[in-house]
Design a protein around this motif. Structure first.
Motif, short mmCIF file in Angstrom:
data_model
loop_
_atom_site.label_atom_id
_atom_site.label_comp_id
_atom_site.label_asym_id
_atom_site.label_seq_id
_atom_site.Cartn_x
_atom_site.Cartn_y
_atom_site.Cartn_z
N ARG A 55 -48.33 65.86 -81.33
CA ARG A 55 -48.91 65.00 -82.36
C ARG A 55 -48.67 65.57 -83.76
NH1 ARG A 55 -54.92 63.46 -81.34
NH2 ARG A 55 -54.47 62.23 -83.20
N CYS A 58 -45.34 64.33 -85.17
CA CYS A 58 -45.38 62.98 -85.74
C CYS A 58 -46.10 62.97 -87.08
CB CYS A 58 -46.06 62.02 -84.77
SG CYS A 58 -45.10 61.71 -83.28
N ASP A 59 -47.17 63.76 -87.19
CA ASP A 59 -47.92 63.78 -88.45
C ASP A 59 -47.15 64.45 -89.58
OD1 ASP A 59 -50.00 62.39 -87.44
OD2 ASP A 59 -51.42 64.04 -87.36
N ARG A 62 -44.33 61.25 -90.26
CA ARG A 62 -44.80 59.92 -90.66
C ARG A 62 -44.99 59.78 -92.17
NH1 ARG A 62 -48.37 59.61 -87.19
NH2 ARG A 62 -47.32 58.26 -85.68
N ALA A 374 -37.93 60.34 -85.84
CA ALA A 374 -38.89 59.23 -85.93
C ALA A 374 -38.60 58.18 -84.86
CB ALA A 374 -38.85 58.60 -87.31
N CYS A 378 -41.90 58.99 -82.86
CA CYS A 378 -43.04 58.56 -83.65
C CYS A 378 -42.95 57.12 -84.10
CB CYS A 378 -43.18 59.47 -84.87
SG CYS A 378 -43.13 61.21 -84.52
N LEU A 381 -43.44 53.93 -87.56
CA LEU A 381 -43.94 54.84 -88.56
C LEU A 381 -44.48 54.14 -89.79
CD1 LEU A 381 -41.19 57.54 -88.30
CD2 LEU A 381 -43.61 57.90 -87.90
#
Length: 383
Positions: A55, A58-59, A62, A374, A378, A381
């Motif tokens: 996670r 992705c953070d 994003r 991405a 993720c 986005l």
């Protein structure tokens, strides 16, 4: 046991040709999660504290995707890698908030030496005395993290002779920061610095590592590693974070890792001697990164940053595996083998490329890498 982790990511904005152009006042007004820096040319985003590495990835990506989309509404603008004003602009400060008196103080006191981009890694530690012990250990090993992350060999289109020009010029403040022996020591020291004016406020502690929390210096809940240059590759950043977390977990489990408990130096001067070693190692790592000769805090012997990191990698790997994140350490081997960003850029420079040519390619590579990560990990986005 996994600790919570979060990042403060400072980045420059500018053109695909590598020229840095500031939009932080507009970005902060339009996008959540972004905060302005005193100079308008870089902007910071923060990630929420999470334990899970997947996670975190992705953070990290994003907000950049959101920022890239917003920059396109302003014109042909993008994100710029590197941790200094690599291609020019160090002769002038561009205030992002002219009415902010603290920003005025920073401009007048430090000039553009603070107009840098970096990564701050925050690791959650709830017990204040455990936090202080972890800060002591990370302080004496912080040069290793700088060596892995160095990404600022250029300033104003010139080779500076430093792999981390950012850390070689950044105004560490106050000039002398001790190894905090306890939470009480940290509180008393901070109060004394503010009273003396060597710190303008509790945030004005610019050292390689510091205790952090919602009401510093009293309420603390995390360690903040501030020494790293901007690591634009999120996979490499998570590897460095995994090294840091595994080392802190070792420190939590083994109190003998406290530098103040070693007998290399006399007890009455141990803290000062360790600080002197750490400070000298920081400057050596800023100059030569992975090739830097460093003095080990345990016994004083000299070894390269690369060899020390390799030893530390082997030492922490069982801890990382036991806690389920050993695989995230693996990209460190690639950095040790191929070099950090500064070393790779300097290799291209020695092959005949100009700093601008290097950055044009780095900007394209960064955007392509983010797009690929991405799309795989993720999506979606951007709403």
């Amino acid at each position: 046991m996994l600790l919570s982790k979060g990042f403060e990511v400072e980045m420059y904005t500018g053109t695909p040709q590598g020229d840095i152009v500031g939009f932080s006042d507009q970005i902060v007004a339009e996008l959540d999660s972004f905060v302005r820096e005193p100079d308008n040319r870089n902007v910071e985003y923060t990630t929420p504290p999470l334990s899970c590495y997947d996670r975190l990835l992705c953070d990290l990506i994003r907000p950049r995707q959101q920022l890239r989309a917003y920059l396109k509404t302003l014109g042909d603008y993008t994100l710029i890698p590197g941790s200094t004003l690599s291609l020019g602009g160090s002769d002038r400060f561009y205030r992002s908030d002219p009415a902010n008196p603290y920003h005025g103080y920073i401009e007048q006191t430090y000039g553009t030496t603070v107009v840098t981009a970096s990564i701050h890694i925050n690791i959650g530690i709830s017990d204040p005395e455990t936090l202080m012990r972890a800060c002591r250990l990370v302080r004496v090993e912080a040069p290793l993290f700088l060596a892995l992350s160095a990404a600022s060999p250029f300033l104003d289109s010139k080779v500076t002779g430093q792999h981390s020009t950012r850390w070689s010029v950044f105004p560490k403040t106050p000039v002398h920061v001790p190894l905090f022996e306890s939470h009480r020591h940290y509180i008393q020291w901070t109060e004394a610095q503010i009273e003396a004016g060597t710190m303008q406020n509790v945030r004005h502690l610019w050292s390689s590592v510091r205790p952090n929390g919602d009401r510093r210096p009293y309420n603390l809940n995390r360690l903040e590693l501030r020494i790293c240059d901007l690591m634009t590759d999120p996979i490499a950043l998570l590897a460095v974070t995994a090294l840091l977390e595994a080392r802190i977990l070792q420190c939590i489990e083994d109190p003998s890792l406290d530098p103040l408990s070693i007998s290399l130096f006399p007890s009455n001067s141990r803290s000062q001697d360790l600080v002197a070693i750490a400070d000298a190692n920081e400057m050596s790592a800023a100059k030569s990164s992975l090739d830097a000769p460093l003095r080990h805090w345990r016994d004083g012997h000299i070894l390269s940053a690369r060899d020390w990191i390799e030893q530390l990698y082997q030492e922490v790997l069982p801890t990382a595996k036991k806690n389920g994140f050993g695989c995230f350490l693996l990209p460190l081997r690639k950095i040790l083998r191929d070099g950090n960003e500064a070393q790779r850029w300097l290799s291209l420079y020695q092959q005949g490329l100009s700093p601008r040519q290097i950055f044009v390619q780095a900007i394209q590579d960064l955007e392509e890498q983010e797009r690929e990560l991405a799309s795989k990990l993720c999506h979606p986005l951007v709403a």
